[in-house]
Enzyme design. Structure first.
Site, PDB file in Angstrom:
ATOM      1  N   HIS A  49      -4.593  -2.525  -5.846  1.00 62.18           N
ATOM      2  CA  HIS A  49      -4.040  -1.214  -6.169  1.00 62.18           C
ATOM      3  C   HIS A  49      -5.209  -0.271  -6.374  1.00 62.18           C
ATOM      4  O   HIS A  49      -6.208  -0.665  -6.967  1.00 62.18           O
ATOM      5  CB  HIS A  49      -3.339  -1.242  -7.522  1.00 62.18           C
ATOM      6  N   ASP A  87       0.821  -1.231   0.000  1.00 54.87           N
ATOM      7  CA  ASP A  87       0.000   0.000   0.000  1.00 54.87           C
ATOM      8  C   ASP A  87       0.848   1.270   0.000  1.00 54.87           C
ATOM      9  O   ASP A  87       0.458   2.291   0.547  1.00 54.87           O
ATOM     10  CB  ASP A  87      -0.957   0.036   1.212  1.00 54.87           C
ATOM     11  N   LYS A 134      -0.191   3.723  -8.373  1.00 54.79           N
ATOM     12  CA  LYS A 134      -0.129   5.058  -8.985  1.00 54.79           C
ATOM     13  C   LYS A 134       1.178   5.245  -9.761  1.00 54.79           C
ATOM     14  O   LYS A 134       1.171   5.765 -10.874  1.00 54.79           O
ATOM     15  CB  LYS A 134      -0.270   6.134  -7.893  1.00 54.79           C
TER      16      LYS A 134
HETATM   17  P1  GDP Z   1      -0.380   0.091  -3.726  1.00 54.45           P
HETATM   18  O1  GDP Z   1      -0.993  -1.206  -3.420  1.00 54.45           O
HETATM   19  O2  GDP Z   1       1.068   0.159  -3.353  1.00 54.45           O
HETATM   20  O3  GDP Z   1      -0.643   0.571  -5.118  1.00 54.45           O
HETATM   21  O4  GDP Z   1      -1.060   1.134  -2.767  1.00 54.45           O
HETATM   22  P2  GDP Z   1      -2.570   1.614  -2.661  1.00 54.45           P
HETATM   23  O5  GDP Z   1      -3.403   1.200  -3.793  1.00 54.45           O
HETATM   24  O6  GDP Z   1      -3.040   1.346  -1.289  1.00 54.45           O
HETATM   25  O7  GDP Z   1      -2.307   3.165  -2.846  1.00 54.45           O
HETATM   26  C1  GDP Z   1      -2.295   3.978  -1.813  1.00 54.45           C
HETATM   27  C2  GDP Z   1      -3.382   5.032  -1.908  1.00 54.45           C
HETATM   28  O8  GDP Z   1      -2.750   6.261  -1.979  1.00 54.45           O
HETATM   29  C3  GDP Z   1      -4.292   4.999  -3.115  1.00 54.45           C
HETATM   30  O9  GDP Z   1      -5.574   5.402  -2.692  1.00 54.45           O
HETATM   31  C4  GDP Z   1      -3.686   6.013  -4.075  1.00 54.45           C
HETATM   32  O10 GDP Z   1      -4.631   6.625  -4.941  1.00 54.45           O
HETATM   33  C5  GDP Z   1      -3.161   6.997  -3.113  1.00 54.45           C
HETATM   34  N1  GDP Z   1      -1.976   7.731  -3.516  1.00 54.45           N
HETATM   35  C6  GDP Z   1      -0.888   7.305  -4.214  1.00 54.45           C
HETATM   36  N2  GDP Z   1       0.029   8.279  -4.256  1.00 54.45           N
HETATM   37  C7  GDP Z   1      -0.488   9.332  -3.574  1.00 54.45           C
HETATM   38  C8  GDP Z   1       0.005  10.613  -3.229  1.00 54.45           C
HETATM   39  O11 GDP Z   1       1.119  11.007  -3.544  1.00 54.45           O
HETATM   40  N3  GDP Z   1      -0.813  11.400  -2.468  1.00 54.45           N
HETATM   41  C9  GDP Z   1      -2.047  11.009  -2.052  1.00 54.45           C
HETATM   42  N4  GDP Z   1      -2.777  11.834  -1.313  1.00 54.45           N
HETATM   43  N5  GDP Z   1      -2.531   9.796  -2.340  1.00 54.45           N
HETATM   44  C10 GDP Z   1      -1.767   8.979  -3.090  1.00 54.45           C
END
Ligand code: GDP
Length: 429
Positions: free
Chosen positions: A40, A12, A17
């Site tokens: 994701h 997470d 992104k």
């Molecule tokens: P992953 O499994 O590593 O892709 O992580 P997640 O899907 O849990 O992503 C983390 C959350 O943070 C998601 O809701 C993204 O849209 C959000 N996110 C990613 N980068 C950023 C950022 O730089 N700022 C903010 N506010 N949210 C972000």
């Protein structure tokens, strides 16, 4: 050129992104491990999506999305995900599935639930997607590879054999209904029809793509601390989360992976059991959880509230090292803009001794965080596009973390969108 996007911590971190953003330049995106157990979140012009099985590149029509042999393939979940994104207006994605990928069977999901029930309070906090039973069977050599769906006679015979052993456990250990091989055969015929158009000799496809100079992105799931060898065993996942495994799980030479982008979030979050040394609780945690990510830090697959903590330099330095990091993408920094002061975990104290080396699980349980307090920047940094325009305290925070972990932060993410990214030249190389 092959690049990998992987996580440094518990998952997470915002890999989805970063992958989605890099996918713009990529021809091929490959999932090489894990299954539908993690998710994701991606925000783009089509809307907001939670992907569990499809690679993040499915939103671009110039990319081919690949499910590599290392993935735990849940066929109805994959099929459902393709239908669902198309239902939201995304054009039919180009998807290829390795003929050597193994299939998550309906009984893997059942065994996962039964085992969690049996363990009660001592469970590992599984998402109950069948991942652990799946990988157990894979390595016990009673799993089913995709190409086996095409050989009806041998499939029937093998199903009978596998059901015999599974039924012993179902009857005597779990006291649950038994499996019927005939019924399973019919289910697998449905799976075959769903997956047939996508089946491909992926390693041969990637070999040609590498020779043709294509840009290939390997997309990792979860992070270093969930790796079955190098993570917080046994509170880990069942397939390797390391970039090195990208070579195995995609079927490419290890030396082809030239860039390893390790994603680190500007604070910590974790799901499931296991020590999180810099963990915070109560109102302090609730506020960070509420403000975190994009719409709060809750599991994409399970909706569970995530455990929260300050940035952990010990865990992240270790996480970056095991990944073989060439670049760090430092994400979700914008969320910290509300804090007057930002604690950072710079070391652990274990049995009265200070260390910056990440310990094995038993010692980790006894570790206490050594915190250093940095001043906050008290500003909304979303929308800023150049490093120099970030507030001084914010740059100081980034540079402090970079120095502690010892790997170059070359990307800073300050919002959930594709364009919310600041590239920077690092002094560390
Ligand atoms: P992953 O499994 O590593 O892709 O992580 P997640 O899907 O849990 O992503 C983390 C959350 O943070 C998601 O809701 C993204 O849209 C959000 N996110 C990613 N980068 C950023 C950022 O730089 N700022 C903010 N506010 N949210 C972000």
């Amino acid at each position: 050129m092959v690049k990998a996007v992987v996580g440094a911590n518990w998952g997470d971190e915002g890999k989805g992104k970063i992958t989605d953003m890099l996918a713009k330049e990529a021809d091929i995106i490959v999932r090489f491990q894990g299954g539908a157990n993690a998710g994701h979140t991606i925000v783009n012009s089509y809307g907001k999506f939670a992907l569990h099985t499809l690679p993040s590149g499915v939103f671009y029509n110039h990319t081919t999305s690949i499910i590599g042999n290392g993935v735990a393939l849940n066929i109805p979940a994959l099929f459902g995900e393709i239908q669902s994104i198309m239902g939201q207006g995304v054009p039919q994605p180009k998807v290829l599935v390795s003929d050597r990928a193994q299939i998550v069977m309906p009984y893997h999901i059942l065994f996962d639930q039964y085992e969690e029930e049996r363990l009660g309070g001592k469970s590992f906090g599984s998402t109950k997607s069948g991942i652990a039973p799946f990988y157990s069977d894979k390595y016990a050599k009673i799993g089913f590879q995709v190409h086996e769906l095409l050989e009806e006679d041998t499939l029937k015979e093998k199903l009978k054999r596998v059901c015999e052993t599974k039924n012993v456990l179902l009857e005597h250990l779990y006291h649950k209904p038994l499996l019927n091989p005939e019924e399973l055969f019919h289910t697998l015929q449905e799976y075959r029809d769903m997956i047939r158009p996508y089946i491909c000799d992926v390693s041969a496809f990637l070999d040609r793509a590498i020779k043709d100079g294509k840009n290939i992105l390997l997309e990792g799931q979860l992070g270093t601390l969930k790796d079955p060898d190098h993570g917080i065993y046994p509170m880990v996942t069942s397939s390797s989360t390391l970039a090195a495994y990208g070579a195995v799980g995609a079927g490419i030479p290890p030396y082809e992976i030239r860039q390893i982008i390790t994603v680190c979030k500007a604070y910590s979050s974790a799901v499931g059991a296991g020590a999180v040394v810099s963990e915070i609780f109560g109102e302090e945690a609730d506020e960070l959880r509420r403000r975190g990510g994009d719409g709060g830090e809750y599991g994409v697959t399970t909706g569970r509230p995530r455990r929260m903590g300050w940035f952990d330099c010990v865990a992240s330095k270790y996480g970056c090292r095991l990944q073989g990091t060439t670049d760090v993408a430092f994400t979700v920094l914008d969320v910290l803009g509300y804090l007057d002061e930002i604690p950072v975990c710079v070391g652990y104290e274990i049995d009265g001794e200070a260390t910056t080396d990440f310990p094995t699980t038993g010692r980790l349980e006894r570790a206490k965080p050594v915190l250093e307090i940095l001043p906050g920047w008290k500003e909304d940094i979303r929308g800023i596009r150049t490093y120099e325009d970030l507030p001084q305290n914010c740059r100081d925070y980034i540079e402090f973390v970079e120095k502690q972990i010892g790997y170059p932060i070359t990307m800073v993410s300050n919002g959930p969108g594709r364009e919310d990214i600041i590239y920077r030249k690092s002094a560390i190389s």
